[in-house]
Design a protein around this motif. Structure first.
Motif, mmCIF file in Angstrom:
data_model
loop_
_atom_site.group_PDB
_atom_site.id
_atom_site.type_symbol
_atom_site.label_atom_id
_atom_site.label_comp_id
_atom_site.label_asym_id
_atom_site.label_seq_id
_atom_site.Cartn_x
_atom_site.Cartn_y
_atom_site.Cartn_z
ATOM 1 N N PHE A 39 131.852 -15.064 106.593
ATOM 2 C CA PHE A 39 132.667 -13.917 106.215
ATOM 3 C C PHE A 39 132.079 -12.637 106.809
ATOM 4 N N LEU A 40 130.769 -12.503 106.725
ATOM 5 C CA LEU A 40 130.140 -11.282 107.230
ATOM 6 C C LEU A 40 130.297 -11.147 108.734
ATOM 7 N N ALA A 49 136.288 -2.969 108.491
ATOM 8 C CA ALA A 49 136.191 -4.351 108.021
ATOM 9 C C ALA A 49 136.539 -4.485 106.546
ATOM 10 N N PHE A 50 136.166 -3.488 105.748
ATOM 11 C CA PHE A 50 136.314 -3.659 104.303
ATOM 12 C C PHE A 50 137.205 -2.624 103.656
ATOM 13 N N GLY A 51 137.724 -1.686 104.437
ATOM 14 C CA GLY A 51 138.335 -0.510 103.842
ATOM 15 C C GLY A 51 139.699 -0.690 103.209
ATOM 16 N N SER A 52 140.287 -1.865 103.329
ATOM 17 C CA SER A 52 141.622 -2.001 102.740
ATOM 18 C C SER A 52 141.918 -3.470 102.528
ATOM 19 N N CYS A 70 139.530 -10.234 107.826
ATOM 20 C CA CYS A 70 138.204 -10.861 107.814
ATOM 21 C C CYS A 70 138.308 -12.326 107.407
ATOM 22 N N ALA A 96 133.754 -10.236 109.466
ATOM 23 C CA ALA A 96 133.933 -8.811 109.186
ATOM 24 C C ALA A 96 133.379 -7.975 110.328
ATOM 25 N N GLY A 152 135.422 -5.259 112.345
ATOM 26 C CA GLY A 152 134.896 -3.899 112.466
ATOM 27 C C GLY A 152 134.770 -3.464 113.911
ATOM 28 N N ALA A 185 142.461 -5.307 105.694
ATOM 29 C CA ALA A 185 141.222 -5.518 106.440
ATOM 30 C C ALA A 185 140.512 -6.761 105.930
ATOM 31 N N ILE A 186 140.435 -6.887 104.615
ATOM 32 C CA ILE A 186 139.795 -8.072 104.034
ATOM 33 C C ILE A 186 140.541 -9.325 104.462
ATOM 34 N N VAL A 241 132.352 -0.209 108.949
ATOM 35 C CA VAL A 241 132.445 -0.649 107.552
ATOM 36 C C VAL A 241 133.866 -0.479 107.009
#
Lengths: 353, 306, 350
Positions: free
Chosen positions: C299-300, C52-55, C62, C303, C307, C58-59, C49
């Motif tokens: 997108f998911l 994939a989304f932490g910064s 993705c 991600a 990840g 990262a986005i 997580v």
């Protein structure tokens, strides 16, 4: 509330300063193009990494099986973001990605293997594996009864072509009539295809099989037919004890150690390094029991000449398959020429595509 | 090409075609009961790893071979669960099975890359192997090849001459009518899926036990997909499936031998041969048939009883 | 005992619930598998997580991965709706990259404003052709599009290799084309690392959605998708629609190939192939073939890929783990969808 935060900060600050003052470990990252267990290319780098890990003040990490292309760029970037001081990328296809990332992280040292681009904080390196390949060619040429040698080749890129040429030159120095037949598998590690390729070479009369891939598939094929083989990357004798004559092998430890020390001391400078037998980065695996003493002596003598710099291997006159002289008499091929080699020497049967 | 090169080529075709034969017969078994399983590649790779691991653990290639079949059957039953119980779309489920199977096998087998396993060695049949031309082509291989020679006639006998075989086919042709006649069509399909998976696993096992004694990621290298195509090529008949498997084995072996013989054709083009041939074969078989030999209910799920 | 009964109504919001629930179940199952490697599932989840989304970057990663995935899935979904199983997005992607490269290498002197559109056009034509051929073989000869598109993938990749090892080989001798001229490079948006392909995706996604919803072709596609026989009887041009969706799908995947070659790599080399064509099938199915949800789904799954890379980097998890998750998600969604079409009721006693 603010008082609580202030208290916490006062408590945390000294400890933070303490850890800053302590000796900071050098973080070294490695990126491999294939799984480390492949008993081949990545495995050799991994062995060196383990040696580096044992050094003082060094901590290492690695990622394996990273696809070349945009994915590798992200991996290198992530490694750099995690405050790595030194990153080794061990495959040609990582070159552009590494260059891009190097520009973004000027404080990290980037080392690219088997490429040719450099930057203020990026160097490249490779090993003169063609030297032990020449020696292995001598062994193959001496042990072959039919004079037909089979080469299971990976991809038509300069390093592979160079290896085939060195092998052929070595074989022909012992048996001027020897021919080397080439089959491209377009794989680095596919035992099924590589074994089949070896069999196809055996079917056309080859009685020594050499390879550029990392899998022992061709070795198995040779052993099953009762003929000889030359391994690659690491000593492959355990897969084919009756067939394995020797192998050109890598030993990255001395070179990696040198680079790490340079970065630790702050004396590292970008360069294109190409160490060989003399520096211990490449070598020939121990001979199999079937290699007679006369052959061993001859090869050892030649090895000593290469280490001393007297034998440069690609010394003219060397002609290509069509007969055109590419390296004139008395000349030695320059490194640049070798790095971009895309033609076969005489004695090779096959295409470069 | 003279006879000296043709005989080894045909011999290589037999060896190369054997994993294809096992897998094709497995898919044929599944499709005959009306279930399309596109996950052959995944099932094969799972079987391949299972065989390799079992061989290393037990030292017995035959045990490993059996274990591969069991693993294949077990893994393929996932497809059964999704399609036969949950009415999942058979095409998509098969694709998912390929993704999962290859991912699972590659993941679990990562640490084993670079190791060898005790497997099968070539076992020439005394006497027969000495026959000129036919000897080396048919009788100088490992035991798994000889086993595979028995399968096409056995499959043919089963599906055309035995009652259970006809029941299975009924589930693939007229499941509604079969159910009305008192047959449990879903159970028949289960048999097709699991037994099919068993043979697909065996096909995978051949690669790590006999073809080589090694393991690597994606050792099957697309053979599962060729097997799916071969079933169509074979018009769902076991005998023709054997012909197709050896033909493709031969093509795969040919492109390497052409290189060894010194051709100047670029290897990328030669490597295309098996795939181009698959398409060509599909086009010709599709164009020429007058009646559709595919099981009528292939790919459609049996609705749960209202 | 339980009996299975068909639901009368259409899924609606329940669809999203079932899909998300199934996917999460699959994710949980996969993480448990990490235990085999000696990695704690919770640690794995955290890395996944955060990675994939932490910064911000990262986005951005993705988004970068989602762009080609989105376009390929759009194409795949359009064909799947007609029960035409387009597994060839991978090959169509490759052909698109080849087409774009041909333009970039042949006409380097042109200004960007002319060159890029030409590249995109060539990519769409090449990819579209690669999608059209299996469609023609299917409609005219009944050849299984599953096999033909799949074989097309292998052939396309070999074609790419043939070109980069042969006529398009870089002078350095390595298997890649020379680097594209600056005019052929698709730039990034502002200071981010995300390229303009994102905007292409938004525009194309909207266009496809409008096509489906409001045009006559969209209506025909929906009608055909539900019941092919009935549609044929009603006089709908199924054959032409089949060719259309495959060409469209191929063109979209080709566009993705152009973006990857132009923006991500700046040249053509075999490593451009990243399996987007296969993941696209998972994306399309998760989105239940609706253009509206494909964006989110792409997108998911992008991600997820990002990840998984972090899992490799931080926890030494093998790369194949990503395939496991994708395969499991697809299987659980397939199984879960059962509850959208059917429900279980207590059996009536005889």
């Amino acid at each position: 509330m603010r008082i609580i935060v202030l208290c916490i900060m006062l408590l945390v600050a000294p400890t933070a300063c303490l850890s800053l003052a302590a000796e900071r470990e050098l973080k070294v990252g490695f990126i491999y193009v294939s799984p480390v267990g492949d008993a081949g290319w990545s495995h050799a780098h991994e062995q060196a990494r383990q040696a580096i890990e044992a050094m003082d003040g060094v901590s290492t990490s690695y990622v394996e099986a990273v696809a070349e292309g945009p994915d590798s760029e992200r991996v290198i970037q992530t490694m750099a973001r995690k405050r790595s001081d030194l990153i080794f990328a061990t495959s040609f296809g990582y070159m552009d990605s590494m260059l891009k990332v190097a520009r973004q992280f000027p404080n990290t040292v980037f080392m690219h293997c088997s490429g040719f681009k450099t930057a203020a904080n990026m160097g490249n390196y490779f090993g003169r594996i063609y030297q032990p390949r020449y020696l292995s060619g001598m062994v193959a040429g001496a042990m072959s009864k039919t004079g037909v040698l089979g080469y299971v080749a990976a991809f038509p890129i300069p390093e592979v072509i160079r290896g085939i040429n060195a092998f052929t030159l070595g074989a022909r120095s012992v048996n001027p009539q020897a021919t080397v037949r080439v089959v491209w598998t377009k794989t680095w590690y596919d035992p099924a295809k590589e074994k089949e390729a070896a069999k196809s070479l055996l079917d056309v009369g080859a009685d020594v099989i050499a390879q550029h891939q990392d899998s022992p598939g061709p070795q198995e094929a040779a052993q099953e037919r009762g003929v000889y083989s030359i391994g690659y990357n690491t000593d492959m004798s355990r897969f084919a004890p009756k067939a394995h004559l020797t192998a050109p092998v890598w030993n990255w430890t001395p070179y990696y150690r040198q680079v790490v020390e340079q970065v630790q001391k702050g004396t590292w400078k970008p360069s294109s390094d190409w160490p060989g037998l003399a520096e211990g980065v490449v070598d020939l695996a121990p001979f199999g029991p079937m290699v007679p003493p006369a052959v061993r002596e001859r090869v050892q003598a030649k090895r000593a000449e290469i280490v001393a710099g007297r034998e440069r291997i690609f010394t003219g006159p060397i002609a290509d398959q069509a007969g055109t002289v590419r390296i004139p008499a008395g000349a030695v091929a320059a490194d640049q020429e070798l790095l971009g080699m895309n033609w076969f020497v005489q004695g090779v049967v096959g295409t470069t595509e | 090409m003279n006879i000296d090169l043709l005989v080894p080529l045909f011999a290589a075709a037999v060896v190369s075609g054997t994993p294809l034969l096992y897998a094709t017969l497995g898919e044929l078994c599944t499709e005959k009961t009306g279930v399309l399983n596109l996950g052959v590649e995944g099932v094969m790779l799972v079987g391949c790893l299972a065989a390799f691991v079992t061989a290393r653990l037990t030292g017995s290639p035959w045990l490993a071979f059996a274990a591969a079949g069991l693993a294949g059957g077990l893994f393929a039953s996932l497809h059964g669960v999704v399609c036969l119980v949950f009415q999942g779309n058979q095409v998509v489920s098969g694709l998912a099975l390929t993704l999962l199977g290859t991912g699972l096998a590659n993941y679990l087998g990562t640490g084993l890359v670079g190791q060898a396993a005790p497997g099968f060695a070539p076992l020439p049949i005394p006497g027969l192997a000495g026959i000129p031309v036919l000897g080396p082509i048919l009788f100088a291989h490992d035991p798994l090849v000889y086993l595979s020679f028995l399968l096409p006639p056995l499959f043919w006998l089963f599906f055309t001459k035995t009652r259970p075989g006809l029941h299975l086919r009924a589930a693939g042709e007229f499941p509604g009518a079969a159910t009305a006649a008192g047959l449990n069509a879903v159970a028949c399909r289960w048999v097709g899926v699991v037994v099919g998976g068993f043979f697909m696993g065996l096909g995978g096992a051949y690669l790590s036990l006999a073809y080589t004694h090694l393991w690597t990621n994606n050792l099957t290298a697309g053979r599962g997909w060729i097997a799916v195509a071969l079933v169509i090529f074979a018009f769902w008949r076991p005998g023709r499936a054997a012909f197709g498997a050896y033909l493709f084995g031969g093509i795969m072996a040919l492109q390497l031998r052409l290189q060894a013989a010194g051709t100047t054709l670029p290897s990328s083009l030669l490597l295309m041969l098996p795939y181009v041939l698959t398409v060509a074969v599909l086009v010709f078989s599709a164009g020429r048939r007058r009646t559709a030999p595919a099981p009528a209910a292939l790919g459609t799920n049996i609705e749960p009883p209202a | 005992m339980l009996r299975v009964v068909r639901r009368p109504a259409s899924p609606g919001w329940r669809g999203a619930l079932v899909v998300s629930g199934s996917a999460l179940l699959a994710l949980a199952g996969s993480l448990l598998l990490l235990g085999v490697q000696g990695v704690s599932p919770l640690a794995g989840l955290k890395v996944l997580v955060l990675g994939a989304f932490g910064s911000a970057w990262a986005i951005e990663d993705c988004l970068l991965k989602a762009i080609p995935l989105f376009l390929c899935s759009l194409g795949v979904a359009v064909a799947f709706r007609l029960q035409i199983w387009n597994i060839g997005a991978e090959g169509q992607f490759a052909l698109g990259a080849i087409g774009a490269t041909w333009v970039a290498l042949s006409l380097p002197g042109l200004p960007k404003v002319v060159l890029l559109p030409l590249m995109i056009m060539a990519a769409c034509l090449a990819g579209g052709l690669w999608g059209l051929i299996p469609a023609i073989l299917r409609q005219r000869l009944g050849a299984s599009e599953i096999i033909v598109t799949l074989m097309g993938n292998y052939i396309a990749i070999l074609l790419l290799e043939f070109l980069v090892y042969g006529v398009w080989k870089d002078p350095s001798g390595f298997p890649m084309t020379p680097a594209f001229a600056d005019a052929a490079l698709l730039g990034t948006i502002g200071t981010t690392s995300v390229n303009w392909g994102l905007v292409h995706c938004l525009v194309l996604g909207a266009a496809v959605w409008v096509l489906f919803r409001f045009s006559r072709i969209g209506y025909e596609l929906r009608a055909c998708g539900d019941n092919v026989r009935a549609a044929r009887y009603a006089g709908l041009p199924y054959d032409r629609l089949a060719l259309l969706v495959m060409a469209l799908g191929g063109g979209l995947a080709g566009w993705a190939g152009c973006i990857e070659a132009s923006a991500s790599l700046g040249r053509l080399q075999p490593s451009i192939m990243a399996g987007y064509g296969y993941t696209a099938i998972v994306v399309a199915w998760l989105a239940r073939l609706s253009p509206l949800y494909i964006g989110l789904s792409a997108f998911l799954l992008a991600a997820l890929r990002v990840g998984v890379e972090h899992l490799q980097l931080d926890l030494q998890v093998p790369a194949a783990f990503g395939s496991i998750i994708e395969g499991l998600i697809l299987l659980t969604v397939l199984a879960g969808s059962f509850f959208l079409t059917y429900r279980l009721v207590p059996a009536r006693r005889p």
